[in-house]
Design an enzyme around this catalytic site. Structure first.
Site, short mmCIF file in Angstrom:
data_model
loop_
_atom_site.label_atom_id
_atom_site.label_comp_id
_atom_site.label_asym_id
_atom_site.label_seq_id
_atom_site.Cartn_x
_atom_site.Cartn_y
_atom_site.Cartn_z
N HIS A 68 31.08 35.27 39.29
CA HIS A 68 31.05 36.20 37.94
C HIS A 68 29.96 36.22 38.06
O HIS A 68 28.74 34.96 37.57
CB HIS A 68 31.53 35.69 36.65
CG HIS A 68 31.82 36.37 35.46
ND1 HIS A 68 30.68 36.35 34.71
CD2 HIS A 68 33.23 36.85 34.85
CE1 HIS A 68 30.92 36.82 33.77
NE2 HIS A 68 32.43 37.29 33.43
N ARG A 73 31.37 43.30 39.35
CA ARG A 73 31.39 41.86 38.97
C ARG A 73 30.18 41.27 40.33
O ARG A 73 29.04 40.48 40.52
CB ARG A 73 32.37 40.98 38.88
CG ARG A 73 33.43 41.03 37.73
CD ARG A 73 34.22 40.40 37.39
NE ARG A 73 34.13 40.56 35.83
CZ ARG A 73 35.44 39.37 35.21
NH1 ARG A 73 36.09 39.77 35.92
NH2 ARG A 73 35.10 39.56 33.72
#
Lengths: 638, 248, 252
Positions: A266, A331
């Protein structure tokens, strides 16, 4: 061996309807006769347990936390996607399907992903009816935002606590079923083994974490809803207790593990500040809607205070490289871009492992009040952890392990290759391919639990009339005894290193060699080191105390023992997959300008691994991914 | 349709439901709050009556005489007041017992976490107020304390006599220790009300996040206003602003 | 940084517990309180002493699992949970008391870990909206004014940690119960069960052995989710109305 994914024939948009029209139904009187074990009480587990109980099945639900409400789904901040098109901005089931499969870099099944998009709208209806306080506009209708790489506003949210609110909705539904007796809840109970009787999953072995008692539970079907394995990296945004044990031990009992190397990093986490650190904290990706990501253009500026770096000396690298998506690039792409600039020595903060996420333009444009309303709690959290005020100084962020797309292999009915074993939510591999889009995890967990398993579980159960398994079957005793032996073995090593020290070492190894960027040399080296570390673990781990009471070191030791085996599987999968796709980036396979180079010719398949024994190479079984309805393209967010 | 075919909903009698309500923790608190608010109303009324002392001997004595002449009605009010007072105490005792049971193990390190002293001392200030009320009734209502001042009579122009409340009070408060005791006890009553009055609103649900801070401040202001009214009498007497009225 | 710790150790629910002295040495100021305990535990393990048992999970302030009372304050001297408390908040060299959340209905399991299942049973008594999966109307079919939705969200933010009961001198769980009652009773979807909900949740709360509310507001002071105690007033109101309705027989 070939795997049958049991995808219904027919046009994409008709598959789920066709399935439902032909699904096998169990009469209400017979539903009561079936007992179902649900392991895990997150979004997938709680929603499945509640819904199956509503239907009349007898359900036993297990979680390691002290209450089902604490499962880690609670920590999801940003939101949940649904193809409602409430914003009239061109969204549709097809578009959500296409975005999801493209976001997953064409490594997911078309039919599964289409079904996910199809049921997404019902999830929102369901949650609103349960009292989930989604954000609303002044007119009283639901608000949406654009999130994590989506060009439409289809994300529903409840402040920065969407996961919490959705989980509480499912938890409350579960509580209602507990109160009616439909669900028997076992908190502080950890699944340690799967019981397989004549090739069918028929029960589990658990340890009561308070009394230490190891016991077996029999059922007609077992649902694993035990989340992902991100903690193999030690530092991740997962809760400390998240583990691979349930799925890994099912794997050891014969279930196939699919695509274990697909892990998501992330991009917006608070950077590591020291080696004492026990976890990484995620800042919702929604921050990227208004924040601009940059690093100094020159290495020399990195140690300067950000306010002293003039506009022309800043490199807004995401906006530069991906002009159409900019700061909202998916991401995997944003994470890797951050790693690249830090590898170039242009990272900021301690250790040079961080990039700025700057809100000063947004504050100028919208005013501080609006920013406070949107992200107030995140700014507070950031200040609490770092001691810095992000309204005045840009935030520092760095990628961290967040979600794992891989998991146990399941067919269209969410059943693994082991009949009776169903896997839901993050624990399965099914819907996100090689990369998951923001706000899709909540969608998948709830879709599986509320709207898919209730329809698909009948396919298995209808074959099980009159085949109730005897809880005194030797398989149960064998499983209990093997777990007792395993536990005693952990307690009797009595070496000199703590469980955490092994876990940290494994995590660092995985982060360096099987993290954001991987290559053959690193992976081979990692496999070797993991094997050595595992040997050392069993010779030198120190687990104090007894097994017959609450013993947190023992709990951790069992989980780390599994991570030490699982890590090797992950590296093997990463080594086998000689291409770059989604969260899996092999440095050998990239375009001249550093973008992922996918290889659809050779690797358009699901890699399913069959356990052959510890220290033995697992067998690879491929489920080919046939794209009938869409054509895989090169992902481009430029 | 036969009787047995009707719904099996259990019929619960009203008294039973009432007990279930009033004996729940919130029910008990409701009683404490309602009786508390009645006692506060009494305190206001009583103060207004007392303040007639500033209007002179005739006014306060006439007021007292009027009250006395109400006869059975007075007794109904008195008994009602006694009942309210006892209910307030009984239900508080029940709640305290429950709370002690719930919180038997205490922390070794202690912290008050922002609660007010007034809130934490409610049971003690309540006990002091109880003791004071007993004393006060023995003093001015039953005449057991300073009986010599209780039996004072005012002779009216028509020759009739009536109880001389004015001089009883003045003489009573000219006794410095008694006045100080009254002032102290009233101060404790004020502490009790500082928390108690705002609590009435919270317990009866007449509050929200905007009203609560206002109600809390208003409650404290009200309590001290009441205090000022009450203690002004002994102070005025001690300072000689209110003096004995002897028959000419 | 260095600290003297006084940590509650208790073998199990039935054994007596006591404070043990431990030293926490070389603690980075940016370490969280739980990371400080991790460091101390590593040290204890190396000395062959069983590590301190404490509950924790997400370590980002949302799961509500951590349950330490630090220097007499549940979750310690910060506005969030224990896991979001950082050592820079403490004075170097100070003595820190660490006890479990204490309340009658929260028996100690071991050391600093307590059993808070009473809170789950309160939710099971009525802290839900009875709605069958698949039966919901379109999400936008009932508009909810933003102010109501926001207020419901304020209440729904409760993380169920139980600090309110642990902070209360009476061990009252009113703030927890009020938050859930208010969250659901405020929303139109929760209205049909409004009266039943508040009655059964309060009754369960009493049955679990929590104390009553004396309006100390210590719960509000320690609540990591910043639930205002005005929700308690709302619950009192809802309970009063529901009780009257039930007593006179007009419960819906």
């Amino acid at each position: 061996m070939t795997l049958d994914s049991k995808i219904p024939a027919g046009p994409l948009e008709k598959k789920w309807t066709t399935f439902k029209n032909n699904a096998k139904i169990i009469s209400p009187a017979n539903k009561r006769k079936f007992e179902i074990i649900v392991v895990g009480s997150g979004l997938a587990g709680a929603s499945a347990a509640a819904t199956l109980s509503e239907l009349g099945f007898r359900v036993k639900c297990f979680c390691y936390q002290d209450s089902p409400r604490r499962a880690h789904s609670i920590a999801a901040q940003g939101g949940i996607n649904a193809a409602k098109n409430y914003q009239n901005d061109g969204d549709s089931v097809y578009r959500l399907f296409y975005d999801t499969i493209k976001g997953g870099d064409f490594r997911a099944r078309e039919a599964n992903v289409y079904r996910l998009a199809e049921v997404s709208a019902s999830i929102i209806d369901q949650c609103v009816a349960q009292g989930v306080p989604f954000a609303r506009e002044y007119g009283g209708l639901l608000a949406n935002r654009s999130f994590g790489g989506a060009q439409v506003s289809r994300t529903f949210y409840a402040r920065g606590q969407t996961g919490q609110q959705l989980l509480l909705g499912a938890y409350q539904a579960l509580c209602k079923q507990i109160s009616t007796g439909g669900v028997q809840m076992f908190p502080r109970t950890e699944m340690l083994d799967l019981v397989v009787v004549d090739g069918h999953a028929k029960g589990i072995v658990v340890r009561d974490l308070v009394s230490g008692k190891i016991s077996a539970h029999a059922a007609d079907a077992v649902l694993l809803c035990t989340g992902g394995y991100g903690n193999v990296f030690y530092l991740s945004t997962n809760a400390k207790g998240c583990n691979v044990t349930a799925t890994y031990r099912a794997y050891k009992r014969g279930a196939f593990f699919a695509n274990p190397c697909f892990t998501q990093i992330h991009p917006t986490c608070i950077p590591v500040s020291g080696d004492y650190q026990s976890k990484l904290t995620l800042m919702s990706e929604s921050l990227r809607n208004d924040g601009r990501v940059w690093v100094p253009k020159r290495k020399e500026d990195c140690s300067k205070h950000p306010s002293q770096i003039p506009e022309e000396d800043r490199d807004y690298y995401l906006e530069r490289k991906y002009p159409s998506y900019g700061n909202l690039a998916p991401r995997d792409i944003s994470s890797r871009a951050a790693k690249e600039v830090c590898d170039e020595g242009r990272g900021v903060g301690p250790g040079g492992l961080g990039v700025y996420l700057d809100f000063s333009d947004a504050i100028k444009r919208l005013g501080r009040k609006v920013i406070e309303e949107r992200y107030g709690n995140l700014f507070e959290m950031y200040e609490n952890i770092t001691g810095e005020n992000a309204y005045e100084v840009p935030m520092r962020i760095y990628p961290a392990v967040h979600y794992t797309m891989g998991g146990l292999w399941v067919d269209y009915c969410l059943m693994s290759n082991l009949p009776g074993l169903h896997v839901l939510g993050e624990a399965n591999f099914s819907d996100h391919g090689a990369n998951r889009l923001g706000a899709s995890a909540l969608m998948q967990g709830l879709a599986d639990g509320y709207f898919i398993i209730p329809y698909t579980i009948g396919e298995y159960l209808t074959t099980q009339f009159g085949k109730k398994v005897d809880p005194n079957h030797p398989a149960f005793q064998e499983a209990v005894q093997s777990i007792e032996k395993f536990t005693n073995r952990l307690l009797s090593v009595n070496g000199s290193r703590s469980v955490d020290s092994f876990h940290r070492e494994l995590g660092l190894l995985m982060w360096n060699n099987c993290g954001m960027a991987r290559n053959r040399k690193g992976l081979e080296e990692a496999i070797e080191k993991i094997q050595k570390l595992r040997d050392e673990f069993w010779k030198n781990v120190r687990v104090l105390g007894q097994g017959d009471c609450m013993n947190q070191s023992l709990e951790k030791a069992g989980r780390v023992a599994d991570f030490l085996e699982f890590a090797e599987l992950m590296c093997r999968d990463a080594l086998m997959r000689e291409e770059s796709c989604g969260g899996h980036f092999r440095t050998e396979y990239q375009t001249p300008d550093g973008e992922a180079l996918r290889n659809d010719e050779e690797f358009s398949f699901v890699a399913c691994w069959k356990f052959e024994g510890v220290n033995k190479d697992p067998t690879l079984i491929k489920e080919p991914l046939n794209y009938e309805f869409i054509k895989p393209t090169t992902r481009s967010y430029k | 349709m036969s009787a047995s075919g009707s719904s099996s909903a259990t019929v619960v009698s009203i008294p039973c439901l009432l007990t279930r309500w009033l004996l729940s923790s919130l029910g008990k608190k409701t009683i404490v709050a309602v009786t508390g608010s009645l006692l506060v109303l009494f305190l206001i009324g009583h103060l207004l009556g007392n303040l007639t002392i500033y209007l002179g001997q005739d006014v306060i004595n006439t007021y007292a005489q009027k009250l006395q002449s109400m006869g059975p009605l007075l007794w109904i009010v008195r008994l009602g007041l006694l009942a309210v007072f006892l209910l307030h105490i009984i239900f508080v005792v029940l709640l305290i017992a429950e709370n002690l049971r719930a919180s038997a193990t205490k922390y070794i390190a202690k912290d008050n976490m922002g609660s007010t002293l007034f809130a934490r001392t409610m049971k003690y200030t309540g006990l002091i107020v109880l003791a004071f009320v007993v004393f006060h009734i023995s003093h001015f209502t039953l005449g057991l304390v300073q009986p010599e001042f209780y039996h004072l009579y005012q002779t009216l122009p028509d020759g009739s006599k009536r109880h001389d409340v004015y001089n009883m009070v003045v003489r009573g408060f000219q006794n410095v220790p008694i006045s100080i005791f009254y002032i102290l006890a009233l101060t404790f009553l004020t502490f009790h009300l500082s928390h108690g009055v705002a609590s009435i609103f919270q317990t009866l649900g007449i509050s929200n996040r905007f009203l609560r801070p206002l109600l809390e401040r208003a409650s404290i202001a009200f309590a001290w206003l009441l205090w000022a009214g009450y203690v002004s009498i002994p102070i005025s007497i001690l300072l000689g602003f209110v003096q004995l009225k002897l028959p000419a | 940084m260095n600290f003297h710790l006084k940590v509650w150790r208790q073998k199990d629910a039935n054994s007596p517990g006591r404070l043990e002295d431990y030293e926490a040495r070389n603690i980075p100021p940016d370490a969280s309180f739980l990371e400080m305990l991790d460091i101390v535990n590593e040290d204890l393990i190396s000395k062959g002493i069983e590590p301190i048992v404490f509950d924790h999970d997400c370590r980002e302030g949302i799961c509500g699992m951590c349950s330490l009372t630090i220097n007499g304050i549940p979750h310690g001297p910060s506005t969030g949970t224990t896991c979001q408390l950082y050592m820079r908040k403490f004075e170097d060299g100070s003595t820190i008391y660490i006890e479990p959340f204490r309340a009658g209905p929260f028996p100690v399991i071991r050391d600093l870990s307590v059993n808070r299942s009473a809170l789950d049973r309160i939710i099971q008594a009525g802290g839900f909206i009875s709605e069958r999966t698949g039966s919901a109307p379109d999400a936008n079919s009932i508009p909810i004014p933003k102010t109501i939705a926001d207020e419901a969200m304020d209440a729904a933010a409760c993380i169920g940690c139980g600090a309110c009961a642990a902070a209360c001198p009476n061990s009252s769980a009113m703030l927890f119960v009020a938050a859930k009652v208010s969250h659901l009773n405020l929303l139109p979807q929760g209205k049909p069960e409004k009266d039943r909900r508040v009655l059964s949740m309060v009754e369960q709360m009493d049955k679990e052995g929590f104390g009553g509310c004396s309006n100390f507001y210590q719960c509000e002071a320690v609540c990591p989710a910043h639930i205002p105690a005005s929700f308690i007033a709302k619950m009192n109101r809802d309970y009063l109305v529901a009780s009257i309705k039930r007593t006179v027989g007009v419960m819906p």
